[in-house]
Motif scaffolding. Sequence first.
Motif, PDB file in Angstrom:
ATOM      1  N   GLU A   1      10.442  12.944 -11.842  1.00 37.98           N
ATOM      2  CA  GLU A   1       9.025  12.610 -11.804  1.00 37.98           C
ATOM      3  C   GLU A   1       8.537  12.372 -10.373  1.00 37.98           C
ATOM      4  O   GLU A   1       9.324  12.083  -9.477  1.00 37.98           O
ATOM      5  CB  GLU A   1       8.768  11.349 -12.647  1.00 37.98           C
ATOM      6  CG  GLU A   1       9.222  11.469 -14.089  1.00 37.98           C
ATOM      7  CD  GLU A   1       8.573  12.606 -14.821  1.00 37.98           C
ATOM      8  OE1 GLU A   1       7.324  12.754 -14.712  1.00 37.98           O
ATOM      9  OE2 GLU A   1       9.277  13.392 -15.485  1.00 37.98           O
ATOM     10  N   VAL A   2       7.249  12.429 -10.204  1.00 40.03           N
ATOM     11  CA  VAL A   2       6.627  12.127  -8.909  1.00 40.03           C
ATOM     12  C   VAL A   2       6.701  10.617  -8.684  1.00 40.03           C
ATOM     13  O   VAL A   2       6.368   9.823  -9.567  1.00 40.03           O
ATOM     14  CB  VAL A   2       5.161  12.601  -8.879  1.00 40.03           C
ATOM     15  CG1 VAL A   2       4.461  12.117  -7.619  1.00 40.03           C
ATOM     16  CG2 VAL A   2       5.100  14.114  -8.988  1.00 40.03           C
ATOM     17  N   LYS A   3       7.141  10.215  -7.481  1.00 41.89           N
ATOM     18  CA  LYS A   3       7.178   8.793  -7.140  1.00 41.89           C
ATOM     19  C   LYS A   3       6.079   8.512  -6.125  1.00 41.89           C
ATOM     20  O   LYS A   3       5.795   9.352  -5.267  1.00 41.89           O
ATOM     21  CB  LYS A   3       8.542   8.439  -6.551  1.00 41.89           C
ATOM     22  CG  LYS A   3       9.679   8.587  -7.559  1.00 41.89           C
ATOM     23  CD  LYS A   3      11.017   8.326  -6.927  1.00 41.89           C
ATOM     24  CE  LYS A   3      12.111   8.557  -7.964  1.00 41.89           C
ATOM     25  NZ  LYS A   3      13.439   8.518  -7.376  1.00 41.89           N
ATOM     26  N   THR A   4       5.486   7.360  -6.186  1.00 46.62           N
ATOM     27  CA  THR A   4       4.433   6.975  -5.256  1.00 46.62           C
ATOM     28  C   THR A   4       4.779   5.651  -4.594  1.00 46.62           C
ATOM     29  O   THR A   4       5.677   4.928  -5.035  1.00 46.62           O
ATOM     30  CB  THR A   4       3.073   6.855  -5.969  1.00 46.62           C
ATOM     31  OG1 THR A   4       3.137   5.796  -6.931  1.00 46.62           O
ATOM     32  CG2 THR A   4       2.697   8.151  -6.664  1.00 46.62           C
ATOM     33  N   GLY A   5       4.070   5.341  -3.549  1.00 41.77           N
ATOM     34  CA  GLY A   5       4.289   4.076  -2.845  1.00 41.77           C
ATOM     35  C   GLY A   5       3.238   3.935  -1.762  1.00 41.77           C
ATOM     36  O   GLY A   5       2.295   4.712  -1.690  1.00 41.77           O
ATOM     37  N   THR A   6       3.414   2.938  -0.905  1.00 41.30           N
ATOM     38  CA  THR A   6       2.499   2.698   0.198  1.00 41.30           C
ATOM     39  C   THR A   6       3.218   2.969   1.499  1.00 41.30           C
ATOM     40  O   THR A   6       4.282   2.408   1.760  1.00 41.30           O
ATOM     41  CB  THR A   6       2.009   1.236   0.169  1.00 41.30           C
ATOM     42  OG1 THR A   6       1.361   0.993  -1.085  1.00 41.30           O
ATOM     43  CG2 THR A   6       1.035   0.981   1.312  1.00 41.30           C
ATOM     44  N   VAL A   7       2.641   3.843   2.304  1.00 40.70           N
ATOM     45  CA  VAL A   7       3.256   4.213   3.579  1.00 40.70           C
ATOM     46  C   VAL A   7       3.301   2.976   4.483  1.00 40.70           C
ATOM     47  O   VAL A   7       2.317   2.265   4.658  1.00 40.70           O
ATOM     48  CB  VAL A   7       2.452   5.346   4.255  1.00 40.70           C
ATOM     49  CG1 VAL A   7       3.014   5.627   5.657  1.00 40.70           C
ATOM     50  CG2 VAL A   7       2.484   6.598   3.403  1.00 40.70           C
ATOM     51  N   GLY A   8       4.499   2.722   5.033  1.00 39.86           N
ATOM     52  CA  GLY A   8       4.664   1.613   5.965  1.00 39.86           C
ATOM     53  C   GLY A   8       4.915   0.263   5.314  1.00 39.86           C
ATOM     54  O   GLY A   8       5.120  -0.726   6.014  1.00 39.86           O
ATOM     55  N   ALA A   9       4.905   0.217   4.002  1.00 39.74           N
ATOM     56  CA  ALA A   9       5.113  -1.075   3.325  1.00 39.74           C
ATOM     57  C   ALA A   9       6.575  -1.491   3.377  1.00 39.74           C
ATOM     58  O   ALA A   9       7.445  -0.668   3.414  1.00 39.74           O
ATOM     59  CB  ALA A   9       4.658  -0.980   1.874  1.00 39.74           C
TER      60      ALA A   9
END
Length: 197
Positions: free
Chosen positions: A189-197
């Motif tokens: 599946e596609v994973k998401t997150g916050t850049v630099g977190a």
Amino acid sequence: MRKIIVLSMITLDGVMQAPGGPEEDTSGGFQYGGWVAPYGDEVGGKFMEKLMKPADLLLGRQTFEIWENFWPEHADRWPGINEVTKYVLSTTLKKSDWENSVFLESLADIEKLKNSDGSDMKVWGSSQLIQLLLKHDLVDELWLMIHPLTLGEGKKLFDNGPIPAAFTLTESTVTSTGVIIAHYQRAGEVKTGTVGA
């Protein structure tokens, strides 16, 4: 279970129509047929030899019709092309004089074939078929030959809503003419997150 492996020559803007020659596919008024020709080199040639090793094929109707009028008489350029099984998704074609051609009528036929025993299947050309396969998560691997040009028009690889899907890059090379050859495998599946977190 058999893998479905998509092999596609594409431009930077995703066009895959008629890479091989001016008359290959002029549908929709496409006028850039043969756009791959200026980018050939020894590295790309060796990769093509690898990718064209005999394997069962899964094709859309239009690609099949182009091929059945060419490859039977030019098999010296693609050893084994006549002997492998050509599975063709079509609601209109039912038979062909090209040996080892098998016709499928529906997505369910493809799913049944994928879940059967046998060799992996390679998909060349066949933009509408590829889009159907991507929409229903039936593509296991992608071999993309990304050429350094844009065309702005023509049939595209990722039109018509592929599902969100992650892929892993497993192999890549760059030719002397700037073609990126990249092999991707389906990776969940596609994973998401916050850049630099």
